[in-house]
Design a protein around this motif. Structure first.
Motif, PDB file in Angstrom:
ATOM      1  N   VAL A  57       0.863  -1.180   0.000  1.00 31.72           N
ATOM      2  CA  VAL A  57       0.000   0.000   0.000  1.00 31.72           C
ATOM      3  C   VAL A  57       0.897   1.226   0.000  1.00 31.72           C
ATOM      4  CG1 VAL A  57      -1.712   1.322   1.335  1.00 31.72           C
ATOM      5  CG2 VAL A  57      -1.863  -1.178   1.217  1.00 31.72           C
ATOM      6  N   VAL A  58       0.514   2.236  -0.769  1.00 30.80           N
ATOM      7  CA  VAL A  58       1.272   3.486  -0.816  1.00 30.80           C
ATOM      8  C   VAL A  58       0.368   4.622  -0.350  1.00 30.80           C
ATOM      9  CG1 VAL A  58       2.431   5.163  -2.302  1.00 30.80           C
ATOM     10  CG2 VAL A  58       2.852   2.717  -2.636  1.00 30.80           C
ATOM     11  N   GLU A  59       0.906   5.421   0.557  1.00 27.21           N
ATOM     12  CA  GLU A  59       0.203   6.594   1.086  1.00 27.21           C
ATOM     13  C   GLU A  59       0.934   7.846   0.612  1.00 27.21           C
ATOM     14  OE1 GLU A  59      -0.802   8.475   5.519  1.00 27.21           O
ATOM     15  OE2 GLU A  59       0.912   7.130   5.260  1.00 27.21           O
ATOM     16  N   PHE A  60       0.219   8.753  -0.022  1.00 24.15           N
ATOM     17  CA  PHE A  60       0.789  10.033  -0.449  1.00 24.15           C
ATOM     18  C   PHE A  60       0.449  11.091   0.588  1.00 24.15           C
ATOM     19  CE2 PHE A  60       0.854   9.500  -5.406  1.00 24.15           C
ATOM     20  CZ  PHE A  60       1.832   8.536  -5.281  1.00 24.15           C
ATOM     21  N   LEU A 127      -3.446   5.628  -1.445  1.00 22.23           N
ATOM     22  CA  LEU A 127      -4.298   6.563  -0.714  1.00 22.23           C
ATOM     23  C   LEU A 127      -3.654   7.946  -0.788  1.00 22.23           C
ATOM     24  CD1 LEU A 127      -5.133   4.482   2.506  1.00 22.23           C
ATOM     25  CD2 LEU A 127      -6.443   4.645   0.381  1.00 22.23           C
ATOM     26  N   VAL A 128      -4.371   8.902  -1.360  1.00 21.70           N
ATOM     27  CA  VAL A 128      -3.827  10.243  -1.573  1.00 21.70           C
ATOM     28  C   VAL A 128      -4.358  11.176  -0.482  1.00 21.70           C
ATOM     29  CG1 VAL A 128      -3.641  12.177  -3.173  1.00 21.70           C
ATOM     30  CG2 VAL A 128      -3.681   9.822  -4.052  1.00 21.70           C
ATOM     31  N   CYS A 129      -3.457  11.614   0.380  1.00 18.27           N
ATOM     32  CA  CYS A 129      -3.814  12.502   1.490  1.00 18.27           C
ATOM     33  C   CYS A 129      -3.199  13.882   1.249  1.00 18.27           C
ATOM     34  CB  CYS A 129      -3.320  11.907   2.801  1.00 18.27           C
ATOM     35  SG  CYS A 129      -3.877  10.219   3.111  1.00 18.27           S
ATOM     36  N   LEU A 130      -3.425  14.394   0.065  1.00 26.02           N
ATOM     37  CA  LEU A 130      -2.895  15.686  -0.366  1.00 26.02           C
ATOM     38  C   LEU A 130      -4.051  16.587  -0.794  1.00 26.02           C
ATOM     39  CD1 LEU A 130      -0.064  14.375  -2.738  1.00 26.02           C
ATOM     40  CD2 LEU A 130       0.217  15.153  -0.381  1.00 26.02           C
ATOM     41  N   PRO A 131      -3.851  17.912  -0.751  1.00 26.76           N
ATOM     42  CA  PRO A 131      -4.913  18.832  -1.214  1.00 26.76           C
ATOM     43  C   PRO A 131      -4.945  18.883  -2.739  1.00 26.76           C
ATOM     44  CG  PRO A 131      -3.002  20.091  -0.497  1.00 26.76           C
ATOM     45  CD  PRO A 131      -2.697  18.646  -0.193  1.00 26.76           C
ATOM     46  N   MET A 132      -5.357  17.785  -3.364  1.00 27.66           N
ATOM     47  CA  MET A 132      -5.327  17.687  -4.830  1.00 27.66           C
ATOM     48  C   MET A 132      -6.123  18.792  -5.509  1.00 27.66           C
ATOM     49  SD  MET A 132      -3.357  15.157  -5.735  1.00 27.66           S
ATOM     50  CE  MET A 132      -3.816  14.734  -7.414  1.00 27.66           C
ATOM     51  N   ILE A 133      -7.182  19.254  -4.874  1.00 21.19           N
ATOM     52  CA  ILE A 133      -8.037  20.270  -5.480  1.00 21.19           C
ATOM     53  C   ILE A 133      -7.288  21.594  -5.687  1.00 21.19           C
ATOM     54  CG2 ILE A 133      -9.036  21.288  -3.381  1.00 21.19           C
ATOM     55  CD1 ILE A 133     -11.801  20.907  -4.844  1.00 21.19           C
ATOM     56  N   LEU A 134      -6.202  21.799  -4.932  1.00 23.80           N
ATOM     57  CA  LEU A 134      -5.409  23.019  -5.038  1.00 23.80           C
ATOM     58  C   LEU A 134      -4.237  22.873  -6.008  1.00 23.80           C
ATOM     59  CD1 LEU A 134      -5.209  23.974  -1.241  1.00 23.80           C
ATOM     60  CD2 LEU A 134      -6.847  24.787  -2.945  1.00 23.80           C
ATOM     61  N   PRO A 153      -3.019  -3.157 -13.755  1.00 26.66           N
ATOM     62  CA  PRO A 153      -4.157  -2.608 -14.502  1.00 26.66           C
ATOM     63  C   PRO A 153      -5.483  -2.845 -13.768  1.00 26.66           C
ATOM     64  CG  PRO A 153      -2.712  -3.860 -15.951  1.00 26.66           C
ATOM     65  CD  PRO A 153      -2.227  -4.107 -14.551  1.00 26.66           C
ATOM     66  N   GLY A 154      -6.371  -1.872 -13.891  1.00 25.94           N
ATOM     67  CA  GLY A 154      -7.711  -2.025 -13.333  1.00 25.94           C
ATOM     68  C   GLY A 154      -7.863  -1.611 -11.886  1.00 25.94           C
ATOM     69  N   ARG A 155      -6.783  -1.192 -11.238  1.00 24.15           N
ATOM     70  CA  ARG A 155      -6.877  -0.798  -9.830  1.00 24.15           C
ATOM     71  C   ARG A 155      -7.327   0.645  -9.679  1.00 24.15           C
ATOM     72  NH1 ARG A 155      -4.552  -4.498  -6.290  1.00 24.15           N
ATOM     73  NH2 ARG A 155      -4.509  -6.490  -7.404  1.00 24.15           N
ATOM     74  N   ALA A 156      -7.729   0.999  -8.462  1.00 22.36           N
ATOM     75  CA  ALA A 156      -8.225   2.332  -8.142  1.00 22.36           C
ATOM     76  C   ALA A 156      -7.312   3.015  -7.141  1.00 22.36           C
ATOM     77  CB  ALA A 156      -9.637   2.242  -7.572  1.00 22.36           C
ATOM     78  N   PHE A 157      -7.355   4.343  -7.143  1.00 22.21           N
ATOM     79  CA  PHE A 157      -6.741   5.082  -6.043  1.00 22.21           C
ATOM     80  C   PHE A 157      -7.819   5.925  -5.378  1.00 22.21           C
ATOM     81  CE2 PHE A 157      -6.245   8.260  -9.423  1.00 22.21           C
ATOM     82  CZ  PHE A 157      -6.451   9.460  -8.779  1.00 22.21           C
ATOM     83  N   TYR A 158      -7.527   6.384  -4.167  1.00 27.85           N
ATOM     84  CA  TYR A 158      -8.512   7.095  -3.363  1.00 27.85           C
ATOM     85  C   TYR A 158      -7.920   8.411  -2.870  1.00 27.85           C
ATOM     86  CZ  TYR A 158     -10.792   2.594  -3.445  1.00 27.85           C
ATOM     87  OH  TYR A 158     -11.380   1.434  -3.882  1.00 27.85           O
ATOM     88  N   ALA A 159      -8.752   9.428  -2.827  1.00 26.25           N
ATOM     89  CA  ALA A 159      -8.325  10.737  -2.338  1.00 26.25           C
ATOM     90  C   ALA A 159      -9.456  11.346  -1.518  1.00 26.25           C
ATOM     91  CB  ALA A 159      -7.972  11.662  -3.506  1.00 26.25           C
ATOM     92  N   TYR A 160      -9.086  12.085  -0.486  1.00 29.19           N
ATOM     93  CA  TYR A 160     -10.132  12.773   0.266  1.00 29.19           C
ATOM     94  C   TYR A 160     -10.101  14.261  -0.037  1.00 29.19           C
ATOM     95  CZ  TYR A 160      -6.716  14.014   3.990  1.00 29.19           C
ATOM     96  OH  TYR A 160      -5.650  14.505   4.705  1.00 29.19           O
TER      97      TYR A 160
END
Length: 198
Positions: A57-60, A127-134, A153-160
């Motif tokens: 698992v990778v956490e950003f 899991l992306v724990c960054l302010p991607m919207i900015l 291939p076919g995997r998902a990532f998640y961001a809050y």
């Protein structure tokens, strides 16, 4: 949990909150919040994890480890977790408090270079724990491309996000995205989004 362990965790959480606030003061746009993620949001992120036994698992954006702790509490072995943190002071904190987790210091867009060769392509979830919207569109593209380069291939990532809308420019980046969770207990309230390539 014993009283001593509970007291120690409370002290660590207070110290983490103070450090997080100091780093926010130093660079508000890179943090997006003045406090670490609440347990409700951290658990919501950790619940999205999908990985096979040989995958990692990778956490950003490890920050002070709020989501890191939830990932470990969800059963991911620390040796199978890679947490990326650009801020040197926060990376030092993570190494001190999570010594068995693989803490990588640098830009998340360079994740392919930072990860050991043997785990590239074996990342079950990001899991992306960054302010991607900015983050500007071209930087978002670089980050998203890097994510899909390290996953099967076919995997998902998640961001809050704290916004009512998607934190990622889905159409411009050729992504499918949907909200998979929401918590009002976080300050501010937050949503978790799931993203896949079209």
């Amino acid at each position: 949990m014993t009283h001593r362990a509970a007291t120690l965790r409370t002290h660590q959480e207070s110290s983490a909150a103070w450090l997080f606030f100091k780093r926010w003061l130093a660079n508000p746009l890179s943090m997006a919040s003045i406090t670490p993620s609440a347990p409700s949001l951290s658990r919501l992120m950790a619940r999205q994890i999908r990985r096979d036994p040989d995958e990692v698992v990778v956490e950003f954006g490890g920050g002070t480890g709020a989501v890191t702790r939830a990932i470990l509490d969800a059963g991911v072995p620390p040796s199978r977790l890679y947490s990326v943190e650009r801020d040197p002071e926060l990376a030092t904190w993570l190494r001190r408090h999570f010594p068995q987790v693989n803490v990588l210091e640098g830009d998340v867009a360079d994740i392919c270079r930072m990860l050991p060769e043997e785990v590239r392509g074996k990342v079950g979830t990001v899991l992306v724990c960054l302010p991607m919207i900015l983050i500007p569109a071209e930087q978002q593209r670089a980050i998203v491309d890097a994510i899909f380069d390290i996953m099967p291939p076919g995997r998902a990532f998640y961001a809050y996000t704290y916004s009512a809308r998607s934190p990622i420019r889905r159409k411009a980046l050729g992504l499918r995205g949907r909200r998979v969770g929401f918590t009002i207990a976080n300050i501010p309230p937050a949503s978790v989004w799931r993203f896949t390539r079209e």
